[in-house]
Design an enzyme around this catalytic site. Structure first.
Site, PDB file in Angstrom:
ATOM      1  N   ARG A   1       0.837  -1.215   0.000  1.00 27.75           N
ATOM      2  CA  ARG A   1       0.000   0.000   0.000  1.00 27.75           C
ATOM      3  C   ARG A   1       0.867   1.259   0.000  1.00 27.75           C
ATOM      4  NH1 ARG A   1      -2.638  -3.706  -0.846  1.00 27.75           N
ATOM      5  NH2 ARG A   1      -4.648  -4.292   0.018  1.00 27.75           N
TER       6      ARG A   1
ATOM      7  N   SER B   1     -10.856  -0.600   3.498  1.00 27.67           N
ATOM      8  CA  SER B   1     -10.047  -0.795   4.711  1.00 27.67           C
ATOM      9  C   SER B   1      -9.521   0.537   5.213  1.00 27.67           C
ATOM     10  CB  SER B   1      -8.850  -1.693   4.415  1.00 27.67           C
ATOM     11  OG  SER B   1      -9.307  -2.919   3.908  1.00 27.67           O
TER      12      SER B   1
ATOM     13  N   GLU C   1      -4.951   3.757   6.104  1.00 26.92           N
ATOM     14  CA  GLU C   1      -4.661   3.482   4.687  1.00 26.92           C
ATOM     15  C   GLU C   1      -5.059   4.669   3.808  1.00 26.92           C
ATOM     16  OE1 GLU C   1      -5.529  -0.556   3.160  1.00 26.92           O
ATOM     17  OE2 GLU C   1      -6.375   0.495   1.441  1.00 26.92           O
TER      18      GLU C   1
HETATM   19  C1  LIG Z   1     -15.496  -0.425  -0.806  1.00 24.16           C
HETATM   20  C2  LIG Z   1     -14.033  -0.147  -1.052  1.00 24.16           C
HETATM   21  C3  LIG Z   1     -13.168  -1.200  -1.262  1.00 24.16           C
HETATM   22  C4  LIG Z   1     -11.808  -0.972  -1.499  1.00 24.16           C
HETATM   23  N1  LIG Z   1     -10.989  -2.033  -1.716  1.00 24.16           N
HETATM   24  C5  LIG Z   1      -9.672  -1.855  -1.961  1.00 24.16           C
HETATM   25  C6  LIG Z   1      -8.815  -2.957  -2.192  1.00 24.16           C
HETATM   26  O1  LIG Z   1      -9.233  -4.109  -2.211  1.00 24.16           O
HETATM   27  N2  LIG Z   1      -7.503  -2.706  -2.420  1.00 24.16           N
HETATM   28  C7  LIG Z   1      -6.996  -1.443  -2.435  1.00 24.16           C
HETATM   29  O2  LIG Z   1      -5.784  -1.280  -2.641  1.00 24.16           O
HETATM   30  N3  LIG Z   1      -7.795  -0.363  -2.227  1.00 24.16           N
HETATM   31  C8  LIG Z   1      -9.114  -0.534  -1.985  1.00 24.16           C
HETATM   32  N4  LIG Z   1      -9.936   0.544  -1.756  1.00 24.16           N
HETATM   33  C9  LIG Z   1      -9.355   1.894  -1.744  1.00 24.16           C
HETATM   34  C10 LIG Z   1      -9.499   2.644  -3.088  1.00 24.16           C
HETATM   35  O3  LIG Z   1     -10.555   2.138  -3.859  1.00 24.16           O
HETATM   36  C11 LIG Z   1      -8.217   2.572  -3.920  1.00 24.16           C
HETATM   37  O4  LIG Z   1      -7.129   3.055  -3.183  1.00 24.16           O
HETATM   38  C12 LIG Z   1      -8.336   3.362  -5.227  1.00 24.16           C
HETATM   39  O5  LIG Z   1      -7.175   3.206  -6.003  1.00 24.16           O
HETATM   40  C13 LIG Z   1      -8.589   4.845  -4.982  1.00 24.16           C
HETATM   41  O6  LIG Z   1      -8.969   5.417  -6.203  1.00 24.16           O
HETATM   42  P1  LIG Z   1      -9.626   6.877  -6.272  1.00 24.16           P
HETATM   43  O7  LIG Z   1      -9.625   7.308  -7.684  1.00 24.16           O
HETATM   44  O8  LIG Z   1     -10.954   6.848  -5.589  1.00 24.16           O
HETATM   45  O9  LIG Z   1      -8.579   7.704  -5.421  1.00 24.16           O
HETATM   46  P2  LIG Z   1      -8.828   9.063  -4.631  1.00 24.16           P
HETATM   47  O10 LIG Z   1      -9.507   8.755  -3.337  1.00 24.16           O
HETATM   48  O11 LIG Z   1      -9.443  10.072  -5.509  1.00 24.16           O
HETATM   49  O12 LIG Z   1      -7.330   9.484  -4.312  1.00 24.16           O
HETATM   50  C14 LIG Z   1      -6.551   8.721  -3.425  1.00 24.16           C
HETATM   51  C15 LIG Z   1      -5.154   9.346  -3.320  1.00 24.16           C
HETATM   52  O13 LIG Z   1      -4.525   9.289  -4.584  1.00 24.16           O
HETATM   53  C16 LIG Z   1      -4.199  10.606  -5.046  1.00 24.16           C
HETATM   54  N5  LIG Z   1      -4.476  10.614  -6.492  1.00 24.16           N
HETATM   55  C17 LIG Z   1      -5.612  10.228  -7.104  1.00 24.16           C
HETATM   56  N6  LIG Z   1      -5.467  10.323  -8.445  1.00 24.16           N
HETATM   57  C18 LIG Z   1      -4.226  10.777  -8.673  1.00 24.16           C
HETATM   58  C19 LIG Z   1      -3.482  11.079  -9.860  1.00 24.16           C
HETATM   59  N7  LIG Z   1      -3.981  10.906 -11.103  1.00 24.16           N
HETATM   60  N8  LIG Z   1      -2.210  11.557  -9.718  1.00 24.16           N
HETATM   61  C20 LIG Z   1      -1.670  11.736  -8.490  1.00 24.16           C
HETATM   62  N9  LIG Z   1      -2.327  11.467  -7.341  1.00 24.16           N
HETATM   63  C21 LIG Z   1      -3.590  10.983  -7.434  1.00 24.16           C
HETATM   64  C22 LIG Z   1      -5.092  11.544  -4.279  1.00 24.16           C
HETATM   65  O14 LIG Z   1      -4.515  12.823  -4.140  1.00 24.16           O
HETATM   66  C23 LIG Z   1      -5.184  10.831  -2.943  1.00 24.16           C
HETATM   67  O15 LIG Z   1      -4.035  11.094  -2.189  1.00 24.16           O
HETATM   68  C24 LIG Z   1     -11.308   0.342  -1.509  1.00 24.16           C
HETATM   69  C25 LIG Z   1     -12.204   1.427  -1.310  1.00 24.16           C
HETATM   70  C26 LIG Z   1     -13.548   1.178  -1.086  1.00 24.16           C
HETATM   71  C27 LIG Z   1     -14.486   2.340  -0.895  1.00 24.16           C
END
Ligand SMILES: Cc1cc2nc3c(=O)[nH]c(=O)nc-3n(C[C@H](O)[C@H](O)[C@H](O)COP(=O)(O)OP(=O)(O)OC[C@H]3O[C@@H](n4cnc5c(N)ncnc54)[C@H](O)[C@@H]3O)c2cc1C
Length: 351
Positions: free
Chosen positions: A169, A242, A338
């Site tokens: 992570r 998580s 996380e």
């Molecule tokens: C129900 C649920 C289940 C999940 N299961 C998992 C799992 O199994 N495994 C796992 O690893 N994660 C999991 N996650 C966490 C999440 O889905 C992932 O981390 C996902 O990659 C986040 O994507 P996002 O676009 O929503 O990121 P955001 O929440 O929009 O951003 C997260 C971080 O990344 C940065 N960021 C986003 N896009 C960019 C970009 N293009 N360039 C630079 N920085 C950027 C943001 O500034 C922030 O710091 C889960 C979340 C939920 C709600």
């Protein structure tokens, strides 16, 4: 400023931009949907003066307070098979694409490798930030390179897998959040699948589906079924998956705790360290299903903090702190969040 400079909204509500569904706002926000938008960002006073953060689907962030700077929503679209041999294909996915839809698209192209990462919410651009992982696979296992906009150099840059310094992570992007915007990723996928079924729950699910010789698409379906059963759907109840990372401790510390709790799950790591289950630790302290107003811990999964309706980000963060304190008191372990946590004073939490 020119006609190509992205339009700024100020202030901007973030209520619909985070999967916890908490109310928050940014001082300003804009969208980038074309590559040339990046060249024009420095023309904006909001970009030059304050903190800046790129956001995808908002599914890995907790706004415990408002964001005092500029939020950039990445909406770059496109998916492309770049190059294919009879063994592998290189696929480029633009940062604004939905992650799960992109996984399904690669499977439809007959390419395997991302099936275990099905149904992770969010956008492609965020996947390398915390090296998304699930069911025995991490993005790092298939990632070839990441194209970024380097804010320091004001230019594009290709980072190969090694340069991303992926960990559990973790990545260079998480450690140096001010520097890079992820523009696209390139993954190396298999034409002839080699399934990863090490996670025993996945095997059990495939057996229950009556599939003794599964395809990558079958694995994706099984993963989706398990996830729907185990994890609360953010469309129904706000959450960010998580909330805590699994702690990695020394063998001595694991043995000390194990002497009192012989049933504690332990997972040996390649470097000799021991990974413990944060969910198990939280459950031992009685938090599973706990609720204080609208802030709570999921009844289904002790690792998932949930917003039952109108919880504020601050109340969810307060609950997270209470959980951490109780784990620390009982097990002498400090759990690490996380998701990225935006504190009211606008400091990013990386304790
Ligand atoms: C129900 C649920 C289940 C999940 N299961 C998992 C799992 O199994 N495994 C796992 O690893 N994660 C999991 N996650 C966490 C999440 O889905 C992932 O981390 C996902 O990659 C986040 O994507 P996002 O676009 O929503 O990121 P955001 O929440 O929009 O951003 C997260 C971080 O990344 C940065 N960021 C986003 N896009 C960019 C970009 N293009 N360039 C630079 N920085 C950027 C943001 O500034 C922030 O710091 C889960 C979340 C939920 C709600």
């Amino acid at each position: 400023m020119t006609a190509d400079t992205p339009k700024v909204v100020s202030p901007a509500s973030l209520d619909q931009a985070n999967s916890f569904g908490v109310s928050a706002q940014a001082a300003a926000a804009l969208q980038v949907s074309r590559r040339d938008h990046f060249y024009h960002l420095h023309e904006l006073p909001e970009y030059r003066s304050g903190p800046v953060m790129m956001l995808g689907g908002g599914s890995n962030i907790l706004f415990a307070g408002d964001y005092p700077g500029l939020v950039i929503f990445n909406r770059l679209a496109g998916r492309q098979v770049l190059d294919a041999t009879d063994k592998h294909a290189y696929v480029r996915l633009q940062a604004g694409e939905n992650w799960h839809e992109s996984v399904l698209w690669t499977l439809q192209q007959g390419l395997a490798g991302l099936e275990n990462l099905s149904l992770i919410p969010g956008a492609v651009g965020a996947a390398p930030i915390q090296n998304v992982g699930a069911y025995g696979v991490e993005l790092a296992d298939v990632l070839d390179q990441v194209e970024v906009w380097d804010r320091q150099r004001q230019d594009w840059r290709m980072l190969n897998n090694k340069a991303c310094a992926f960990g559990y992570r973790d990545s260079i992007f998480k450690r140096d959040p001010e520097r890079y915007f992820v523009v696209n990723i390139t993954v190396k996928l298999r034409v002839k699948p080699k399934l990863n079924l090490r996670y025993h729950g996945l095997r059990d699910e495939l057996n229950a589906m009556g599939l003794s010789n599964p395809t990558p698409l079958d694995v994706s379906r099984a993963v989706c079924t398990i996830r729907r059963r185990k994890l609360p759907d953010p469309a129904r109840i706000g959450n960010a998956g998580s909330f805590f990372k699994n702690p990695v401790v020394s063998p001595e510390q694991a043995a000390r705790i194990g002497a009192d709790y012989p049933q504690m799950p332990c997972f040996g790591q390649a470097d000799g360290a021991i990974k413990l289950s944060a969910a198990w630790l939280i459950e031992q302290c009685g938090w599973k299903g706990y609720r204080d107003g609208d802030a709570g811990v999921s009844e289904r999964h002790a690792l998932v903090l949930v917003n039952h309706g109108c919880a504020s980000g601050a109340s969810l963060w307060d609950l997270a702190q209470r959980i951490r304190s109780s784990i620390h008191e009982r097990f002498d372990i400090r759990l690490q969040p996380e998701p990225v946590v935006i504190l009211p004073a606008a400091k990013t939490d990386t304790p």
